[in-house]
Design an enzyme around this catalytic site. Structure first.
Site, short mmCIF file in Angstrom:
data_model
loop_
_atom_site.label_atom_id
_atom_site.label_comp_id
_atom_site.label_asym_id
_atom_site.label_seq_id
_atom_site.Cartn_x
_atom_site.Cartn_y
_atom_site.Cartn_z
N ASP A 15 35.67 47.34 44.95
CA ASP A 15 35.42 46.54 43.75
C ASP A 15 34.83 45.22 44.19
OD1 ASP A 15 35.62 45.71 40.99
OD2 ASP A 15 37.31 44.47 41.58
N SER A 16 34.30 44.47 43.23
CA SER A 16 33.77 43.15 43.55
C SER A 16 34.88 42.19 44.01
CB SER A 16 33.09 42.58 42.30
OG SER A 16 34.00 42.62 41.21
N TYR A 47 30.28 40.44 40.26
CA TYR A 47 29.11 41.31 40.18
C TYR A 47 28.55 41.32 38.74
CZ TYR A 47 30.05 43.71 44.71
OH TYR A 47 30.24 44.03 46.03
N GLY A 48 29.44 41.07 37.79
CA GLY A 48 29.10 41.29 36.38
C GLY A 48 28.00 40.41 35.83
N CYS A 79 34.77 49.31 40.36
CA CYS A 79 34.06 48.28 39.60
C CYS A 79 33.17 48.93 38.53
CB CYS A 79 33.21 47.45 40.56
SG CYS A 79 32.27 46.16 39.77
N ASN A 80 33.38 48.55 37.28
CA ASN A 80 32.56 49.11 36.20
C ASN A 80 31.10 48.73 36.36
OD1 ASN A 80 34.32 50.12 33.55
ND2 ASN A 80 35.44 48.83 34.96
N THR A 81 30.84 47.48 36.75
CA THR A 81 29.45 47.03 36.87
C THR A 81 28.74 47.83 37.97
OG1 THR A 81 30.25 44.83 36.28
CG2 THR A 81 28.00 44.98 37.08
N GLU A 158 41.44 36.01 36.53
CA GLU A 158 41.49 35.52 37.92
C GLU A 158 42.44 34.31 38.02
OE1 GLU A 158 39.64 36.35 40.84
OE2 GLU A 158 38.74 38.11 39.89
N CYS A 189 36.08 47.03 32.06
CA CYS A 189 36.00 46.09 33.18
C CYS A 189 37.35 46.12 33.88
CB CYS A 189 35.70 44.68 32.65
SG CYS A 189 35.84 43.38 33.89
N THR A 190 37.32 46.06 35.20
CA THR A 190 38.54 46.18 36.00
C THR A 190 39.64 45.20 35.58
OG1 THR A 190 37.43 44.68 37.53
CG2 THR A 190 37.49 47.02 38.12
N HIS A 191 39.24 44.00 35.14
CA HIS A 191 40.23 42.95 34.87
C HIS A 191 40.93 43.10 33.51
CE1 HIS A 191 38.07 41.15 38.14
NE2 HIS A 191 38.79 40.05 38.11
N1 DGL Z 1 34.79 44.38 38.74
C1 DGL Z 1 33.92 43.94 37.66
C2 DGL Z 1 33.77 45.09 36.64
O1 DGL Z 1 34.62 45.93 36.49
C3 DGL Z 1 34.45 42.69 36.99
C4 DGL Z 1 34.38 41.46 37.88
C5 DGL Z 1 32.97 41.09 38.28
O2 DGL Z 1 32.19 40.63 37.42
O3 DGL Z 1 32.66 41.26 39.44
O4 DGL Z 1 32.77 45.15 35.98
#
Ligand code: DGL
Length: 276
Positions: A15-16, A47-48, A79-81, A158, A189-191
């Protein structure tokens, strides 16, 4: 009699940053005998907000580190992105199976749908990619699909601001127009699973809230089983977390995400090869 094959190599997850631990947690709960190596690219999060090209390059570098240095048997792109923009290239680059979070999340959303709109809460990059919409259409969804970028949610999580008035008002600003229109909300999104209870306060009980991490863990289990990659039953697993920045933030935040004994988790800094 044919002996069932086992594969005790670890599962690789990246993940990011810290957010993908929401996915790792579901994996560890569902597959308690499996060892894992989680790579959080904390030096380059988020990453988003970045371009698809940049996220693809970062994703290749993370995957390469897990395959070459940890010898993983499967890659989970938590990571979704990264899943939204880099999955086909990752799948064609590496010989191990590669599993993203979008397909499983879209499938779970469709199962929960009763014909109203499906709303995808996600980063700007995931929303811009249209990946959830494409996957839902591929799976046969005919309902309205609403992509909603929620860029302020990642920094709030975060900071550990997952309850109270500030995150509640922020979430409300993003989703108030979806109430009465969407019957499924996807945490794309992971968060965002960390904000689930807050989200529930703003939504009627009939609206389903889908966390793709649960379905991703189930898809991983199916792939390991089909391909003879499950670890030997009864094995004591080993869990490692690698971060590309200093370890302190991960040491502080990981216990909030994982339901395992943190004394058994080794957290260390790694340098990964980067290409510009
Ligand atoms: N991990 C990213 C996602 O799931 C969220 C955090 C980021 O923007 O890197 O899209």
């Amino acid at each position: 009699m044919n002996e069932k094959p086992f594969d005790n190599r670890p599962i690789g997850v990246f993940d990011s940053g810290v957010g993908g631990l929401t996915v790792l947690d579901h994996i560890v709960q569902l597959l308690p005998g499996e060892s894992t190596v989680y790579l959080g690219d904390t030096a380059r999060v988020p990453y988003g907000t970045r371009s698809a090209d940049t996220v693809t390059r970062y994703s290749l570098e993370c995957a390469q580190a897990l395959v070459a240095r940890a010898g993983v048997k499967v890659l989970v792109v938590a990571c979704n992105t990264a899943s939204a923009v880099a999955l086909p290239l990752l799948a064609s680059t590496f010989s191990v199976p590669v599993i993203g979070v979008i397909e499983a999340g879209a499938r779970a959303a469709l199962e929960a749908s009763r014909g109203g709109a499906i709303a995808i809460l996600a980063t700007t990059g995931t929303t811009r990619s249209g990946a959830y919409l494409s996957e839902l259409r591929r799976l046969g969804a005919e309902c309205e699909v609403i992509g909603r970028a929620c860029p302020l949610l990642v920094p709030l999580v975060e900071e550990g601001w997952v309850d109270g008035v500030v995150p509640l008002l922020t979430l409300d600003r993003y989703i108030s127009d979806l109430v009465g229109r969407a019957d499924v909300i996807v945490l794309g999104c992971t968060h965002y699973p960390r904000m689930r209870s807050l989200l529930r306060q703003l939504l009627p009980a009939a609206v389903a809230v889908v966390d793709g991490g649960v379905a991703t863990a189930a898809q991983l289990q199916a792939v390991l089983s089909e391909q003879g990659l499950l670890a030997q039953p009864g094995r004591v697993p080993n869990h490692r977390i690698w971060v590309t920045d200093a370890v302190e933030a991960m040491v502080r935040m990981a216990p909030d995400f994982l339901r395992i004994d943190m004394s058994e988790v080794n957290i260390e800094h790694v340098e990964i090869a980067t290409h510009g």
